[in-house]
Design a protein around this motif. Structure first.
Motif, PDB file in Angstrom:
ATOM      1  N   LEU A 162       0.816  -1.240  -0.038  1.00 24.22           N
ATOM      2  CA  LEU A 162      -0.242  -0.316   0.058  1.00 24.22           C
ATOM      3  C   LEU A 162       0.639   1.114  -0.048  1.00 24.22           C
ATOM      4  O   LEU A 162       0.078   2.790  -0.756  1.00 24.22           O
ATOM      5  N   SER A 163       1.314   1.053   0.743  1.00 19.75           N
ATOM      6  CA  SER A 163       2.581   2.756   0.074  1.00 19.75           C
ATOM      7  C   SER A 163       3.524   2.715  -0.195  1.00 19.75           C
ATOM      8  O   SER A 163       3.474   4.271  -1.051  1.00 19.75           O
ATOM      9  N   THR A 164       3.480   1.885  -1.389  1.00 24.95           N
ATOM     10  CA  THR A 164       4.077   1.780  -2.816  1.00 24.95           C
ATOM     11  C   THR A 164       2.724   2.616  -3.277  1.00 24.95           C
ATOM     12  O   THR A 164       3.303   3.388  -4.734  1.00 24.95           O
ATOM     13  N   LEU A 165       1.953   1.830  -3.119  1.00 28.35           N
ATOM     14  CA  LEU A 165       0.911   2.418  -4.513  1.00 28.35           C
ATOM     15  C   LEU A 165       0.490   3.435  -4.564  1.00 28.35           C
ATOM     16  O   LEU A 165      -0.055   4.612  -4.842  1.00 28.35           O
ATOM     17  N   THR A 166      -0.130   3.850  -2.829  1.00 28.88           N
ATOM     18  CA  THR A 166       0.621   5.573  -2.543  1.00 28.88           C
ATOM     19  C   THR A 166       1.088   6.405  -3.088  1.00 28.88           C
ATOM     20  O   THR A 166       0.853   7.457  -3.999  1.00 28.88           O
ATOM     21  N   THR A 167       2.565   6.269  -3.418  1.00 28.43           N
ATOM     22  CA  THR A 167       3.914   7.004  -3.298  1.00 28.43           C
ATOM     23  C   THR A 167       3.212   6.461  -5.589  1.00 28.43           C
ATOM     24  O   THR A 167       3.369   7.760  -5.898  1.00 28.43           O
ATOM     25  N   THR A 168       2.924   5.757  -5.478  1.00 31.55           N
ATOM     26  CA  THR A 168       2.971   5.659  -7.267  1.00 31.55           C
ATOM     27  C   THR A 168       1.636   6.572  -7.675  1.00 31.55           C
ATOM     28  O   THR A 168       1.740   7.362  -8.082  1.00 31.55           O
ATOM     29  N   PHE A 169       0.141   6.673  -6.729  1.00 36.86           N
ATOM     30  CA  PHE A 169      -0.889   7.180  -7.367  1.00 36.86           C
ATOM     31  C   PHE A 169      -0.090   8.983  -7.497  1.00 36.86           C
ATOM     32  O   PHE A 169      -0.381   9.632  -8.437  1.00 36.86           O
ATOM     33  N   GLU A 170       0.131   9.202  -6.479  1.00 36.85           N
ATOM     34  CA  GLU A 170       0.749  11.045  -6.179  1.00 36.85           C
ATOM     35  C   GLU A 170       2.138  11.391  -7.451  1.00 36.85           C
ATOM     36  O   GLU A 170       1.478  12.157  -8.192  1.00 36.85           O
ATOM     37  N   ASN A 175       2.005   9.127 -10.564  1.00 38.64           N
ATOM     38  CA  ASN A 175       1.532   9.961 -11.514  1.00 38.64           C
ATOM     39  C   ASN A 175       0.564  11.126 -11.970  1.00 38.64           C
ATOM     40  O   ASN A 175       0.029  11.406 -12.761  1.00 38.64           O
ATOM     41  N   LEU A 176      -0.081  11.198 -10.584  1.00 33.18           N
ATOM     42  CA  LEU A 176      -1.234  12.710 -10.611  1.00 33.18           C
ATOM     43  C   LEU A 176      -0.012  13.495 -10.916  1.00 33.18           C
ATOM     44  O   LEU A 176      -0.386  14.208 -12.463  1.00 33.18           O
ATOM     45  N   LEU A 177       0.906  13.607 -10.420  1.00 30.92           N
ATOM     46  CA  LEU A 177       2.020  14.954 -10.791  1.00 30.92           C
ATOM     47  C   LEU A 177       2.302  15.065 -12.070  1.00 30.92           C
ATOM     48  O   LEU A 177       1.727  15.797 -12.778  1.00 30.92           O
ATOM     49  N   ALA A 178       2.558  13.916 -12.386  1.00 32.73           N
ATOM     50  CA  ALA A 178       2.840  13.697 -14.015  1.00 32.73           C
ATOM     51  C   ALA A 178       2.217  13.758 -14.945  1.00 32.73           C
ATOM     52  O   ALA A 178       1.839  14.951 -15.949  1.00 32.73           O
ATOM     53  N   ALA A 182      -9.568  15.070 -16.804  1.00 35.35           N
ATOM     54  CA  ALA A 182      -8.631  13.274 -17.221  1.00 35.35           C
ATOM     55  C   ALA A 182      -8.011  12.795 -16.342  1.00 35.35           C
ATOM     56  O   ALA A 182      -7.504  11.990 -16.574  1.00 35.35           O
ATOM     57  N   ARG A 183      -7.242  13.314 -15.357  1.00 36.01           N
ATOM     58  CA  ARG A 183      -6.212  13.278 -15.098  1.00 36.01           C
ATOM     59  C   ARG A 183      -5.948  11.785 -14.529  1.00 36.01           C
ATOM     60  O   ARG A 183      -7.065  11.715 -13.488  1.00 36.01           O
ATOM     61  N   GLY A 184      -4.664  11.288 -14.634  1.00 36.78           N
ATOM     62  CA  GLY A 184      -5.462  10.162 -13.814  1.00 36.78           C
ATOM     63  C   GLY A 184      -6.407   8.841 -14.408  1.00 36.78           C
ATOM     64  O   GLY A 184      -6.261   7.304 -14.176  1.00 36.78           O
TER      65      GLY A 184
END
Length: 683
Positions: A165-173, A175-178, A248-250
């Motif tokens: 979960l820690s990896t996924l939440t970091t990935t989510f953020e 992705n959102l920034l990019a 459209a983000r994400g």
């Protein structure tokens, strides 16, 4: 050994502020590794003790442990949220599972849990001060809630879930920034941005130049669905493009697609909740909040949703009537709402909020508004310290002193947007106050105001003024909390209480002596006209149907995602379909009133700390509205009121049950009537 790593050497700047000039991205991971090892050794020393547990041989050394980790983590996460270069992002990705594993190693330690449980069982026999007693209660409750009582096999499963979960939440953020950067809207002509001010156009031109698009204009995306520029852009197609990019983000079929990420987050959170004995993640989270249960939250949200939706429908009809009177009428769409809202506001209240910006020059709002109110209310004074470096050239540093001249701490302001900063606005601590550790607070406020080019002065919208006052309320909470133990420092309170002090601080925006000091025309120094102020007050419930509905929709989405069981979570394969069903369930599915955050860019709950907790804003606003009434009844902006609020609420940090602290301040529990009146929901 420091090996030349500045993070492993004592801080040399005032108030233990890290010297970011010396810190490179490659310093962080080695510093974290050393800090992890150091705290593990400190905890091992506690659990190896053969003597029976006492407060002094268990809780005190536990609170003293992890100081290096706290220092390194605060230094890093300040930068990873506000200046996330690719190098910093790479560190954060590697760090996420390591941090989760370390946290679990402490929280799930069976010997440490035994010692704390033993103290908890004997609590009434121990002669402890109130803060000490509450510390035992909270450590026991938090370790139990985290799973410390599980058997070894279950703990092994839990640790794996937490790390993933820690990896996924970091990935989510990430992705959102990019995706937010990729979807920034490029305009080839300034005519497409008709309606923006010179400062806004300057910011858009500067954003284009920064991306190598000289001669174009770039509108970067804010975190919420509704962009501030939608209220003033006269070209409908430009409004449509910005809204479409925001929504459209994400959710595009590319490397930044968050749909699969969030579905896995939801599934794993539900599995973890089941492992810990709860039916849903919402049930797990809310069991340790002031709300107590999902049922209490759902009851409040449903109570507010129906009148909010009703008011939004009335507002929609008024907007459509304006459009129908135009030469080429059309059906209202989401990207039209803010623009025509301003037309109706102008017609009903003779108010043009965009035209107010010359009265809201950022420096004056800060010094003569935000700081002045704090000085009047609490006696604190502010001195800018340009000699103290921060983590980015745009960040300003202020030193605070109490009324008696004693040093209080540092306040950092990071006002402007940039591609390396995540969206939204927030407060965080770099150093937390603690008598045990002998530290004073250092706090940061981050906003995302477009920075004008050419050295032009920054003019704020009224919403940005509100955000600055709001975030400074969080800063005051972090600065004023005065506790012995680090566990209770600053804003370390229940999630559904943490927004309360920040919301209260918004009341000073319109307070007469504050408003007259900061709301002065940038060219003439004339105060905001009295009739305009009256009309602003008269329009306070205007468009509240929309504002309340979009917020409640996001809150309900958060609850819906986190109220599914583990079995149900595995069957969700379409994010958009799930969203639509959830919003229909609560009657907030009007397509012209989109949710403040759609799931794929709902950073609060999928990469921040608000999972199953976005309701906290409205939950805290019950306390806030009731408190505003108290201030008005007792003379408003005066030191006696400020001292009472500081001493009984802000000053206790997390060292007291928050609702008990509220009763101590107010003399009773909060009542909901002031909130209903404020939001136009009383009927």
């Amino acid at each position: 050994m420091t090996n030349g790593n500045p993070l492993l050497s004592p801080a040399t700047l005032p108030y233990d502020l890290p010297d970011y000039r010396e810190i490179e991205p490659q310093h962080y991971l080695p510093a974290f590794e050393e800090a992890f090892a150091q705290q593990r050794a400190e905890v091992a020393a506690i659990t190896r003790a053969r003597s029976m547990p006492t407060f002094e041989n268990t809780l005190v050394p536990l609170e003293e442990s992890g100081r290096l980790l706290a220092d390194v983590a605060h230094a890093f996460y300040t930068v990873s949220s506000a200046d996330a270069t690719p190098e910093i992002e790479a560190v954060e990705e590697r760090l996420a599972p390591l941090m989760s594993a370390h946290r679990d190693a402490i929280q799930l330690d069976p010997q440490l849990y035994w010692r704390i449980s033993t103290l908890h069982e004997r609590l009434d026999d121990l002669e402890l001060e109130p803060e000490q007693r509450y510390l035992v209660e909270r450590h026991h409750r938090e370790m139990t809630h985290a799973g410390a009582g599980l058997d070894d096999a279950a703990k092994e499963t839990l640790v794996a879930l937490n790390q993933r979960l820690s990896t996924l939440t970091t990935t989510f953020e990430k992705n959102l920034l990019a995706d937010s950067n990729d979807l920034a809207v490029v305009f080839d002509s300034a005519d497409d941005l008709a309606g923006l001010t010179d400062g806004e156009l300057s910011a858009a031109a500067q954003a284009a130049t920064d991306r190598g698009l000289e001669g174009s204009w770039v509108v970067t995306l804010t975190l919420p669905t509704g962009h501030p520029y939608l209220s003033s852009l006269t070209v409908r197609e430009s409004r449509r493009r910005i809204m479409a990019a925001s929504r459209a983000r994400g959710s595009r079929d590319n490397e930044h697609d968050n749909r699969g990420v969030l579905r896995e987050i939801v599934r794993l959170r539900a599995e973890r909740a089941a492992l810990l004995g709860y039916e849903t993640h919402a049930g797990y989270v809310l069991a340790d909040q002031t709300a107590g249960s999902p049922e209490a939250v759902h009851s409040l949200l449903r109570r507010l949703a129906e009148p909010a939706a009703r008011n939004a429908r009335r507002e929609k009809a008024a907007l459509q009537a304006v459009i129908d009177a135009e030469p080429e009428p059309f059906a209202l769409e989401p990207h039209d709402w803010a623009f025509y809202t301003e037309k109706v506001r102008a017609a009903e209240y003779a108010l043009d909020r965009a035209a107010l910006r010359p009265w809201f020059e950022a420096e004056r709002v800060l010094r003569d508004g935000v700081f002045r109110a704090a000085t009047e209310l609490y006696g604190v004074t502010f001195t800018e310290r340009p000699d103290i470096p921060a983590y980015h050239p745009d960040v300003r540093v202020f030193e605070l002193h109490n009324a008696d001249g004693s040093p209080l701490g540092l306040y950092l302001l990071d006002l402007y947007t940039r591609d390396t900063k995540r969206g939204g606005a927030w407060m965080n601590s770099i150093v937390s106050q603690s008598h045990l550790r002998g530290t004073k607070p250092v706090v940061v406020n981050n906003l995302n105001v477009p920075k004008p080019g050419g050295g032009a002065r920054t003019l704020l919208t009224l919403d940005e003024v509100t955000t600055l006052f709001h975030e400074f309320g969080h800063a005051l909470h972090g600065l004023f909390a005065t506790v012995t133990y680090p566990h209770f420092a600053g804003t370390n309170v229940f999630r559904d209480f943490v927004e309360f002090p920040s919301q209260v601080n918004e009341m000073w925006i319109y307070w007469p002596e504050v408003l007259s000091a900061y709301a002065r025309h940038i060219d003439t120094d004339e105060p905001l006209p009295a009739d305009v102020v009256e009309r602003l007050h008269a329009s306070e419930t205007f468009n509240q149907g929309f504002a309340t509905s979009e917020y409640l929709a996001a809150s309900w989405l958060d609850q819906a995602w986190h109220s599914v069981t583990a079995a149900e979570a595995g069957t969700i394969d379409d994010v958009a379909v799930f969203e639509a069903a959830a919003l229909a369930d609560i009657g907030l599915d009007d397509p012209t009133v989109p949710t403040r955050y759609s799931s794929t860019y709902f950073a609060h709950v999928f990469s921040g700390g608000y999972s199953a907790g976005y309701y906290s804003y409205i939950w805290s606003e019950v306390l806030d509205a009731d408190t505003v009434d108290w201030f008005r009844e007792n003379g408003g902006l005066v030191r006696t009121n400020g001292d009472r609020f500081r001493e009984r609420l802000l000053g206790v940090g997390g060292s007291k049950d928050p609702l008990e602290a509220y009763r101590d301040f107010r003399g009773r529990d909060a009542e909901i009537a002031p909130l209903l009146k404020r939001r136009g929901l009383a009927d």
